[in-house]
Design a protein around this motif. Structure first.
Motif, PDB file in Angstrom:
ATOM      1  N   UNK A  17      40.932  58.686  39.697  1.00 34.59           N
ATOM      2  CA  UNK A  17      40.717  57.648  40.694  1.00 34.59           C
ATOM      3  C   UNK A  17      39.260  57.198  40.683  1.00 34.59           C
ATOM      4  N   UNK A  18      39.022  56.022  41.232  1.00 38.55           N
ATOM      5  CA  UNK A  18      37.653  55.510  41.292  1.00 38.55           C
ATOM      6  C   UNK A  18      36.781  56.386  42.174  1.00 38.55           C
ATOM      7  N   UNK A  19      37.348  56.956  43.236  1.00 36.00           N
ATOM      8  CA  UNK A  19      36.572  57.846  44.122  1.00 36.00           C
ATOM      9  C   UNK A  19      36.156  59.112  43.379  1.00 36.00           C
ATOM     10  N   UNK A  20      37.123  59.703  42.670  1.00 34.43           N
ATOM     11  CA  UNK A  20      36.815  60.917  41.905  1.00 34.43           C
ATOM     12  C   UNK A  20      35.790  60.618  40.816  1.00 34.43           C
ATOM     13  N   UNK A  21      35.966  59.520  40.108  1.00 36.45           N
ATOM     14  CA  UNK A  21      35.064  59.172  39.007  1.00 36.45           C
ATOM     15  C   UNK A  21      33.648  58.911  39.506  1.00 36.45           C
TER      16      UNK A  21
END
Length: 308
Positions: free
Chosen positions: A174-178
């Motif tokens: 996900x963009x948050x994780x990345x």
């Protein structure tokens, strides 16, 4: 008898033991006071301390779900999802930060002017910029500026879009994780770079000269002679940086990544169990930090020179 008593009062070991015993008693008394005060306040509010609420239905969704979870599951399952999310970031972040930091630290000592100064700019710029701002940059300025999924940017088998990063093999990040992973790794890598540089420079110059006299190339000299010796001085401060990364991962809440702290915050807001939730959060991060310290201490012992 008088001389025996007098010798006891003059014994340094006795006073050390007495000082430690007094310190333990003071700590116990302080903790007892605060615990009693907490119990009285909770009783006045009609709240009974306990963790029975963990069996209740959570009722909220979680975006990143590495393990099965539904809003109808309990708070225990929700917190477990948050814990797994935190461990994903911490373990991957430590590995990535180590690679970045070691590379930048060695580059700081390069004979190449461009490589040396690029590493210097990286370290001095990002090390002196707040981590929270860097997380905002990666999340809002980088991933939010990417195109939607149907128009994703593809580069060497990697797909980049607003929804995150898709790696070969169908692995979706996900963009948050990345954003959190990149922010933590690159920020912590600046401190690791300085640790690596200092450890390498602590290796006696005679070791460098001995390697050169054997005809070793610079890369071989670093890999076979210098770096193994620098590793012994490198591990203790590296442990501190790994601990900092683990604790800094709690900033995930700022960009919406559901780590254990973010999930616990939602749990507190819904249940009002502030004390119990704070106890769980403290115990979780304390356990993670102790495990990291234990593993690094074991590794540190394995690389130290055993004197005979």
């Amino acid at each position: 008898m008088s001389r025996t008593k007098g010798s006891v009062w003059r014994d340094v070991r006795f006073w050390r033991f007495a000082g430690q015993a007094i310190a333990v008693v003071v700590v116990i008394l302080v903790l007892s006071y605060f615990l009693g005060n907490l119990t009285r306040n909770l009783r006045q509010l009609g709240i009974q301390f306990g963790f029975n609420f963990l069996r209740s239905q959570a009722g909220f969704g979680i975006g990143d779900r590495p393990i099965p979870y539904q809003p109808s599951d309990s708070y225990t399952q929700a917190l477990l999802v948050g814990l797994v999310n935190s461990l994903r970031v911490i373990v991957t972040g430590i590995a990535l930060a180590t690679v970045v930091g070691v590379t930048a630290g060695i580059a700081r000592l390069s004979d190449n002017w461009l490589v040396r100064n690029l590493s210097l700019v990286y370290v001095e710029t990002l090390r002196n910029t707040p981590l929270l701002l860097q997380l905002f940059f990666w999340y809002f300025a980088v991933f939010f500026s990417l195109p939607p999924v149907d128009a994703a940017v593809r580069w060497f088998g990697v797909s980049l879009s607003k929804s995150g990063v898709q790696l070969p093999g169908g692995l979706q990040l996900s963009s948050e994780f990345s954003a959190l992973l990149l922010g933590l790794s690159i920020y912590t890598g600046t401190f690791i770079a300085e640790v690596v540089r200092g450890a390498i420079q602590s290796v006696p110059q005679g070791q460098w000269e001995a390697g050169r006299s054997l005809g070793l190339k610079p890369a071989q000299l670093m890999r076979l002679v210098v770096f193994p010796q620098a590793l012994r001085a490198m591990i203790p401060p590296l442990a501190n940086q790994y601990l900092n990364l683990a604790k800094n991962s709690s900033l995930a809440i700022a960009i919406g990544y559901p780590d254990v702290y973010a999930v616990a915050s939602t749990t507190f807001n819904q249940t009002g169990r502030a004390v119990e939730v704070m106890v769980l959060i403290c115990a979780t991060y304390l356990t993670i930090s102790l495990v990291i310290s234990l593993l690094l201490n074991l590794f540190n012992r394995s690389v130290q020179i055993v004197e005979r």
